[in-house]
Each structure stands twice: as C-alpha cells, then as structure tokens.
Design a protein around this motif. Structure first.
Motif, PDB file in Angstrom:
ATOM      1  N   ASN A 210       0.796  -1.226   0.000  1.00 39.83           N
ATOM      2  CA  ASN A 210       0.000   0.000   0.000  1.00 39.83           C
ATOM      3  C   ASN A 210       0.831   1.280   0.000  1.00 39.83           C
ATOM      4  OD1 ASN A 210      -2.697  -0.861  -0.238  1.00 39.83           O
ATOM      5  ND2 ASN A 210      -2.560  -1.706   1.824  1.00 39.83           N
ATOM      6  N   THR A 211       2.143   1.136   0.207  1.00 37.91           N
ATOM      7  CA  THR A 211       2.982   2.341   0.081  1.00 37.91           C
ATOM      8  C   THR A 211       3.279   2.628  -1.393  1.00 37.91           C
ATOM      9  OG1 THR A 211       5.084   1.169   0.208  1.00 37.91           O
ATOM     10  CG2 THR A 211       4.131   1.888   2.307  1.00 37.91           C
ATOM     11  N   ILE A 212       3.012   1.629  -2.249  1.00 36.84           N
ATOM     12  CA  ILE A 212       3.201   1.859  -3.699  1.00 36.84           C
ATOM     13  C   ILE A 212       1.953   2.604  -4.158  1.00 36.84           C
ATOM     14  CG2 ILE A 212       3.632   0.751  -5.924  1.00 36.84           C
ATOM     15  CD1 ILE A 212       4.494  -1.759  -4.293  1.00 36.84           C
ATOM     16  N   SER A 213       2.090   3.888  -4.455  1.00 42.66           N
ATOM     17  CA  SER A 213       0.900   4.733  -4.630  1.00 42.66           C
ATOM     18  C   SER A 213      -0.023   4.240  -5.740  1.00 42.66           C
ATOM     19  CB  SER A 213       1.320   6.184  -4.866  1.00 42.66           C
ATOM     20  OG  SER A 213       2.244   6.221  -5.907  1.00 42.66           O
ATOM     21  N   SER A 214       0.515   3.831  -6.875  1.00 37.04           N
ATOM     22  CA  SER A 214      -0.353   3.399  -7.971  1.00 37.04           C
ATOM     23  C   SER A 214      -1.108   2.133  -7.575  1.00 37.04           C
ATOM     24  CB  SER A 214       0.470   3.137  -9.227  1.00 37.04           C
ATOM     25  OG  SER A 214       1.330   2.035  -9.013  1.00 37.04           O
ATOM     26  N   TYR A 215      -0.443   1.271  -6.812  1.00 33.99           N
ATOM     27  CA  TYR A 215      -1.058   0.013  -6.395  1.00 33.99           C
ATOM     28  C   TYR A 215      -2.270   0.301  -5.517  1.00 33.99           C
ATOM     29  CZ  TYR A 215      -1.526  -4.629  -4.296  1.00 33.99           C
ATOM     30  OH  TYR A 215      -2.007  -5.837  -3.876  1.00 33.99           O
ATOM     31  N   LYS A 216      -2.079   1.176  -4.541  1.00 31.83           N
ATOM     32  CA  LYS A 216      -3.140   1.469  -3.577  1.00 31.83           C
ATOM     33  C   LYS A 216      -4.363   2.066  -4.283  1.00 31.83           C
ATOM     34  CE  LYS A 216      -3.822   3.912   0.763  1.00 31.83           C
ATOM     35  NZ  LYS A 216      -3.218   4.847   1.700  1.00 31.83           N
ATOM     36  N   ALA A 217      -4.118   3.064  -5.138  1.00 30.27           N
ATOM     37  CA  ALA A 217      -5.225   3.743  -5.816  1.00 30.27           C
ATOM     38  C   ALA A 217      -5.977   2.776  -6.722  1.00 30.27           C
ATOM     39  CB  ALA A 217      -4.685   4.911  -6.622  1.00 30.27           C
TER      40      ALA A 217
END
Lengths: 344, 224
Positions: A210-217
């Motif tokens: 979830n710190t990987i911004s594209s992944y979380k969004a």
C-alpha cells in the motif's frame, strides 16, 4: 413437502429474472475481481510473490521506498543477525535492445538470497513477458547510464513491478547506474517477528504494497466496485423477496392459521435464495473461468479459485442477509390479518 | 358429547383511553356431529369469538376448553400444534396456495398436521376426501383454473383431510352465489356428521341457518 421448489417450478419466469440478474451481477463481479487481481499481479508480483515477512525502509523516506537509503552499517548488522534476510532496491529505468528499441523495466538488485534471481556482473535476468516480445537468452542490452553491456542470462515468470517487467541486475551494476551505494529496503522473511531496527520503519507485506501509490489507488477503486456489486446483489435479494412477501402476506397468514410454523416459511425463502444464488453463481463461475482462459494475453486478468470461492460465499451470505431482512414481515404477519384480507 | 366449551369469555380492546368490551362473558358448548351457527349484526362480536375459540387471538378473560385442556392458558407453540392437528379452518375466501395443485394443498395439510402418513397413504386419504367433496377429477389442477365454488370445496377438503375434531368456518359462503352456497353448506353439514366433528360457523346469511343444528344469536357482545 418441498414448497420452495414447487413455487419456483410454477413461477419459473419470476425466479429466472432474479436468477439472471444475480448471474449478471456476479459475472461482472468476478470479471472486475479478476481484473483487480490481474492488475495487482501486474503492478506488484515481485513483492506479492515473496513470502510473508517484514519490510524495512528508513523513517526519513516517509513511506516512499525509493527515497529510502539504508546505511551499509545497518544493512550489514541486520544481514549478519538474520541469515535469510535480504537487502534490495527497485528503480524504474530503461534498457535498449540491439535494434535501438527502448523498453521500460524495473531494475531490481539484491544481496545474495534465494528469494531473488542471482545475477553476475554484466548479466541480466528478465521477466518472461520480454521473451514473448522477442528478446532471447544471449541477447545484448544496454543502458544509457551503464558503461558496459548486459547479456540476457535467463527469464523468470511473473516478475513485474509497477506494470513494468523486472530486470534483475548485479548489485555493482546497479550502483554504477544509479550512482548510489545504499540499498532501499531490507526484507526479513517469516511473518511479523516484531523486530525493530533503529532508524528503520517496519511494514508487513500488505502495508508495504500500500505504500506503492499506484497500487493502492488502483486496488482501492477496483475493490470498491467489487464490493458495491456484492452489496447491490444483497439489495436485489432483499427487494425481490420483499416484493414477493408483500404479495404473499395473506397466504402466509392463512398458512400460519392452519398451523404452518414460521420457520417453515423462512426455510422456504432461504431454500429459494440458495438455489437461485448457486444456479447463478455456477454459470457465472463457469463463464468467468472461460474468460480466464480466453482473455487476451495483454489483459491483466487473474481469477483464482480462492477469490472465486471467497466471492461466492460472500454472495451466499449477503443473499441470505438480504432475504432474511425482507422476511421479517413473515414473522410479523398474523393469521387474523390474513383472514380479514381478501383472496390471495 | 360436548368436546369444546367456551366459558365466560371476555374480550376488551383499548380504543384510545376508552375500554371497548367486544365480548361480555360468552358461554357456549359444541357437540360432536353438530353444526353451531353464530349469527348477529356487524360488530356483535361473532368473528372475534370464533377467532378466540380457534386460538388465533387470546381472550381477555375466561376459558376455552378443548378435550378438557384450557387452550387460553397454553403458549403459542402449544396452540399452534392443536390448530394444526385438531382444528380445521374454512374462511370466506378459499386462500389456497397458488403454486400447489389440489392434491398438494391437501398433502401440505397432512404434513402440517404431522400425521406421519407415507406418501402412498397420503394419496389414498386425499383421493377419499376429494371424492367426498366431489373434486377427485380436479386433483392435478392449480387454484387459478378452479371456479369459486370448486376452490371452496378444496378449502373444505383441506380443512378436514387431517380429521380435525373442530371445524371453524368464518362466512364460508360469503363469496359464493346462492346455488354454490347451498352446496357448500350441505357439504359442511354432511361432513360434520360423517366425521363426527363439531362445527362452529359464523354467517350473516339467514338462509344458511337451516343447515345448522344450533343457532346462537349474538348482540353487543352477548348471546341473546
């Protein structure tokens, strides 16, 4: 007597309509869920396929892994203490084919570990998606920041990061390309040991993803769609059975008057709900799996058995809740009310 | 022989702050093989009395004794069991289950009454009763394809298939024309005698009183 079945047999059209709506909603849910899984694999298979464990990056990096620089002293002390730990870095970059064609990759470099491909200086191990793009073992690749040339040593399956194929390179080559001496991350496999390291912040695998911004969004929006569809199907059941029950209030009252237990009426409704859901789910699971097989190669789609079972059980549960809520009227209806009412 | 006794039954409703006494201490006995008709103007309390006697609503005071047991003192489940196995009901409308055939309507009642009959025995019993009510030729028909009179005959068959001791009939002919009403009343009277039931019937149709063994006139919550 199986009243539930007899009612469905007599009113096929009515139940088929509900069944087909549930089928469409569940199929859409499976497909979106397959896309969410596929995109999540495409975005972070490199991390997702690691075993459970703790990820560490520096506190100053503020949860942005590529700002993290773990000092060599800390790295050496952690790796000495935990024999299976690994320090690694990920940086987005480019490789050039001999023909001059440039490809976007995620360069990954790590200390020696069975969790990452072992690569010697001047070698590169690539994600298999590049093999299907025409790159072969033994090909020579270059990078604008790298003085030498990379020889393709092999390919690995399902190794992607941030939607780019991973290129495993030697740690010395990595240091040369990015002019940096420190690694970004340390990974200690084996679940949450509660280990704390001075100056570093610990993350579980899910927290790190979830710190990987594209992944979380990406995952947030897709999962929101999936759960909306699940809730919609629950509401469909509630509305459908509510309308059916309103039509049958008089009948329920009469049945209660002649001695039918309220539980029998609830069982009848639950049986119908379970039958419709299983019928609709069977078809949508079958079609979902067919789609899984025939989906175009470039489409990130992955519908696992685990996800299918989890979603199917959720559909059953939410259908049960929806039908039961609408069935509260059954409990409330009194025989007297029905007798005073007209013909059902 | 008396098998059912209504003893000083009262029913009071609260109408805002006012007490509205619908039944003011009713006494009544039902005997085997006899039809008792309750008549009276609207609001006289006849339907309320029938529903209290059938265990469909509680009395405010008094007792309802069936085979020596006070059903007003029983809990809901005990009353339900008695309703299912010992009572039969015929209402103004047939209230048949729309998705069951005539035969299945009666099978359902046998299941509800917990008769423990096997399917073959059930079918045999059903054939017998359908013959009694003259509906054996329509056993596979659904309610939607039956006439009003046929529906009421099936409702009567459903009410007696489990051989109840008491048959409660609330305006059983109100939705029928005079010819069908007479047929239905004849049927109820004959079945009451044949099966040795006691029948308590509410009616406002004076013509139907000739089929009753006893007529109880009610006025303002009292038996006249």
């Amino acid at each position: 007597m199986n009243m539930a079945w007899k009612e469905m047999k007599k009113n096929k059209g009515r139940f088929l309509i509900l069944g087909s709506i549930i089928f469409l909603v569940s199929l859409l849910t499976f497909i979106i869920s397959g896309l969410a899984n596929g995109l999540s694999q495409d975005n972070a298979a490199l991390i997702k396929d690691l075993p459970n464990g703790q990820f560490f990056m520096t506190k100053e990096a503020n949860q942005t892994y590529n700002l993290s620089k773990i000092s060599n002293k800390t790295q050496t002390s952690v790796l000495r203490k935990h024999k299976d730990a690994v320090a690694f870095s990920i940086q987005m970059g480019f490789i050039n084919e001999g023909s001059g064609k440039q490809r976007s990759v995620a360069f990954v470099s790590s200390t020696a570990s069975p969790l990452f491909s072992k690569v010697n200086k001047g070698e590169v191990v690539l994600d298999r998606s590049l093999e299907s793009d025409g790159i072969k073992i033994g090909d020579t690749l270059t990078n604008n920041q790298y003085n030498g040339k990379f020889i393709v040593k092999g390919f690995v399956d399902q190794s992607k990061f941030s939607h780019a194929p991973v290129a495993f390179i030697n740690i010395d080559d990595y240091k040369q390309i990015y002019r940096i001496q420190e690694m970004q991350l340390i990974f200690i496999p084996g679940g949450d040991s509660g280990e704390t390291i001075t100056g570093l912040k610990s993350f579980s695998k899910d927290q790190f993803l979830n710190t990987i911004s594209s992944y979380k969004a990406e995952q947030l929006s897709l999962n929101m769609m999936v759960w909306f569809l699940v809730v919609i199907s629950g509401m469909l059941f509630a509305i459908f059975f509510y309308m059916m029950n309103v039509q049958k209030i008089g009948l329920y009252g009469i049945l209660k008057a002649i001695g039918v237990k309220t539980s029998v009426l609830f069982t009848m409704m639950w049986t119908q709900m379970i039958f419709i859901t299983i019928f609709a789910l069977t078809i949508s699971i079958a079609l979902g799996q067919v789609f899984n097989l025939i989906a175009p190669k470039g489409l990130p789609f992955s519908l696992t058995v685990g996800t299918t079972v989890q979603l199917s059980l959720t559909f059953l549960l939410i259908g049960f809740v929806g039908a039961t809520l609408s069935g509260i009227q059954i409990k409330q209806v009194g025989p007297l009310q029905a007798i005073q009412q007209g013909e059902v | 022989m008396t098998i059912f006794t209504i003893d000083k039954v009262r029913k009071t409703f609260m109408n805002g702050e006012m007490k509205d006494e619908i039944l003011k201490g009713i006494n009544l006995s039902l005997k085997e093989g006899e039809v008792t008709a309750l008549v009276g103007a609207s609001g006289s309390g006849k339907s309320t009395l029938l529903t209290i006697a059938a265990g469909l609503q509680p009395a405010s005071d008094g007792k309802v004794l069936f085979e020596g047991q006070n059903i007003t003192a029983m809990n809901q489940e005990q009353v339900r069991k008695i309703r299912a196995s010992k009572f039969g009901f015929v209402f103004q409308f047939a209230h048949l289950v729309p998705f069951l055939t005539v035969e299945e309507q009666l099978m359902l009642m046998l299941d509800v009454a917990d008769t423990k009959l096997k399917k073959r025995q059930q079918k045999k019993e059903i054939a017998k009763i359908l013959k009694l009510v003259g509906m054996e030729h329509r056993k596979d028909a659904y309610p939607a394809s039956l006439s009003g009179g046929e529906k009421q005959r099936v409702a009567i068959a459903r009410a007696i298939i489990h051989k109840p001791k008491i048959l409660f009939a609330d305006e059983p002919t109100a939705s029928l024309d005079s010819k069908k009403s007479k047929d239905v009343m004849l049927l109820i009277r004959d079945l009451t005698k044949m099966l040795k039931m006691a029948t308590l019937m509410v009616t406002h149709d004076e013509e139907m009183l000739s089929y009753a063994d006893h007529v109880v006139k009610m006025r303002d919550g009292l038996v006249q």
